[in-house]
Each structure stands twice: as structure tokens, then as C-alpha cells.
Design an enzyme around this catalytic site. Sequence first.
Site, PDB file in Angstrom:
ATOM      1  N   ARG A 193      11.412   3.799  -3.922  1.00  0.00           N
ATOM      2  CA  ARG A 193      12.670   3.955  -3.182  1.00  0.00           C
ATOM      3  C   ARG A 193      12.858   5.445  -2.904  1.00  0.00           C
ATOM      4  O   ARG A 193      12.568   6.290  -3.774  1.00  0.00           O
ATOM      5  CB  ARG A 193      13.857   3.444  -3.986  1.00  0.00           C
ATOM      6  N   HIS A 218       8.599   2.122   5.780  1.00  0.00           N
ATOM      7  CA  HIS A 218       8.930   1.150   4.721  1.00  0.00           C
ATOM      8  C   HIS A 218       8.177  -0.176   4.919  1.00  0.00           C
ATOM      9  O   HIS A 218       8.788  -1.211   5.183  1.00  0.00           O
ATOM     10  CB  HIS A 218      10.443   0.921   4.634  1.00  0.00           C
ATOM     11  N   GLU A 240      17.151   6.167   4.918  1.00  0.00           N
ATOM     12  CA  GLU A 240      16.428   5.407   5.950  1.00  0.00           C
ATOM     13  C   GLU A 240      17.386   4.915   7.022  1.00  0.00           C
ATOM     14  O   GLU A 240      18.481   4.472   6.691  1.00  0.00           O
ATOM     15  CB  GLU A 240      15.711   4.209   5.295  1.00  0.00           C
TER      16      GLU A 240
HETATM   17  C1  GLV Z   1      10.966  -3.688  -0.737  1.00  0.00           C
HETATM   18  O1  GLV Z   1      11.192  -2.530  -0.602  1.00  0.00           O
HETATM   19  C2  GLV Z   1      11.446  -4.498  -1.806  1.00  0.00           C
HETATM   20  O2  GLV Z   1      12.173  -4.023  -2.705  1.00  0.00           O
HETATM   21  O3  GLV Z   1      11.117  -5.698  -1.803  1.00  0.00           O
END
Ligand code: GLV
Length: 326
Positions: free
Chosen positions: A240, A287, A269
Site C-alpha cells: 500500500r 496498482h 492514488e
Molecule cells: C489489492 O490491492 C488488494 O488489497 O486486494
Amino acid sequence: MSDKPRIFLTRELPPQTMDMLRERAVLTMNHEDRYLSKQEIIQGVQGVDGLLCLLTDSIDDDILAANPGLKVVANFAVGFNNIDVAAATARKIPVTNTPGVLTETTADMAFALLLDIARRVAEGDRFVRTRAWQGWGPLQFLGADVSHSTLGLIGLGRIGKAMIPRAHGFSMRVLYWNRTRLTPEEENELQVTYCELDELLQQSDFVSLHVAQNDETRHLLGAREFTLMKPQALLVNTARGPIVDEKALVVALQNGEIAGAGLDVYEQEPALEPELYEMDNVVVAPHLGSGTIGTRTKMGNMAAENCLAACLGQRPPNLVNPQIYD
Ligand code: GLV
């Protein structure tokens, strides 16, 4: 009136999941390819049993309060930092996620970024496309060796662990730091060495982040930590964005405190710190960690099963706040 559960979905999911939801629920959803505003989600949850949402939806207590009959918040993600779980727990609303099904896919992405920044693939691709390439040269785009280097894993949950066989496939030495240390037997079996965080940062050629985002891990890597890293070290973040102080990362890259970064996630983001767009020693992905057809389908089906179960009064399989059933 139908006795099927009523579910609100904030964005279209893979086709198999959509078929399942249409068959087993009365579905209302956002049909547009964009995020919904908080107000739109508040509108959407009116009168439904379940909310099926994404990591880009910030689910706070105002949204939960908007429908006292809400029976579940089912997240289409393994991470659930986008949901105020404490508020949901206080309201006895189950919150679910999609663990396990995206482990290998996300580890593949972390490794793709690691290899890319080490061997300058994206940078070389950009160069070739300018048509400036004059042919092979002994000093062109020299990168860093992956084989026999040292990988430091920060976090050794499911995805962190999945990095280990990948790293061993490249004959890497693997260090790890984790909230709880493995037993000596487990360390021996997995062939990994535990280090305190500072020591891991000092020793690693590659550092890859695999912790969840929470109050303890916010800005886990910041200005001080970057000064500890080797100047030739490369950072990979598929976890993250807020785990890294992105402004401090830019400064560390500008000052040569570390050599580069492969990033899939960002603090704000979809915006990046502006300098990152221009840096050739940074690979920036949008992402994509869990982004394969197979994995997104499994995540969709899992999120839908969680949502449907809770709507029908059953305990959903992938609860993140089991204490509500105590
Ligand atoms: C993606 O970032 C997730 O947490 O599944």
C-alpha cells in the site's frame, strides 16, 4: 417482492462474478467506469442488504449510518484499510475481504517490478521507442544482478512468504522482518533469516514491502530508513502506498541514497508525487498487483460469496472482524 438479497455493487466486476450476482441477488450497481462519490455510495446503500465495494471506495461511519439495515460490507480486495472496520464492528456489521486467492499473482507482480528495475526494462523500452538506439553497446543500460543478491522482505504474511521460492529461484539470500518471528524450524525450512528492520535495510540489495496498511505501518519507510539503505538498493512496493513516505522517497532517489524503485501503489492514488513521473530509475505501475483475469475472477467470486452469505444471515467465510459474532 423477491426474497433474494439486495446488493449494491460500486463498480462492474469480472463476468463470472456478475453472472453469479445477477442470478443470486437483486443487484443495483454503478454501470460507469469511474469511482463513486461518498454521496453516491450513501444513495446506493439505501434499502439494500449488502454493500460490495472496492479498495478505492472509502467506507466510513456516515455510509454505514445511512442504512441501519446493512448486513455486510464485502471488499473486493485482501487489504481493507479503505473501510472503517472499528465503526462497522461497533454497528455489528461484518466486513469481509478476499485473502489467499491473489497471493501468487501479487508476488509475481512484485517480482516483475524487481526484475524490471534491476534490468532497466521499462527504461530501455522507452529509449528504443524514441528511435535513438544506435545498436548494442558494452556500457548501455547496465543494471544490477538479481541472482545471488540479497532480498529483504518487510512483512512475511501470505504474499511475503510467496516471495521466498521466487527469490530462491534466483539464488537470492532472503532476509525478513515481521511483527512476529517464525520459529527456528520454520526459518530453517523456508531458508530465511530474521533481521531487525534497520539491519534488513542495511543489508539488502532489494527491499520488498508486504505488510498491511495500518497505524503502525504508515510511513514505515521514511527519510531515516532510506539513509540506512545501500546506495545501490532498489525498493519494491506492491503493498500500500502510505507504507512509504512518498515525498521522502523522492528525496532519497534524488540524493542517491537508494538507486531506484518499482512501485505499484501510491500514497494518493491515482496521483503520484510529481517528480516520480519524470524519474528514469523508477518503474510505476497502476496498482496491478492482483490484476490477472483468473485472480480478479476468483476475488470477485469470493467477495460475492461473502456478501451473499452475510445477507442471508450466515457467517461469511472471510470475516475481518470475527468479534462481532462473540
Ligand atoms: C489489492 O490491492 C488488494 O488489497 O486486494
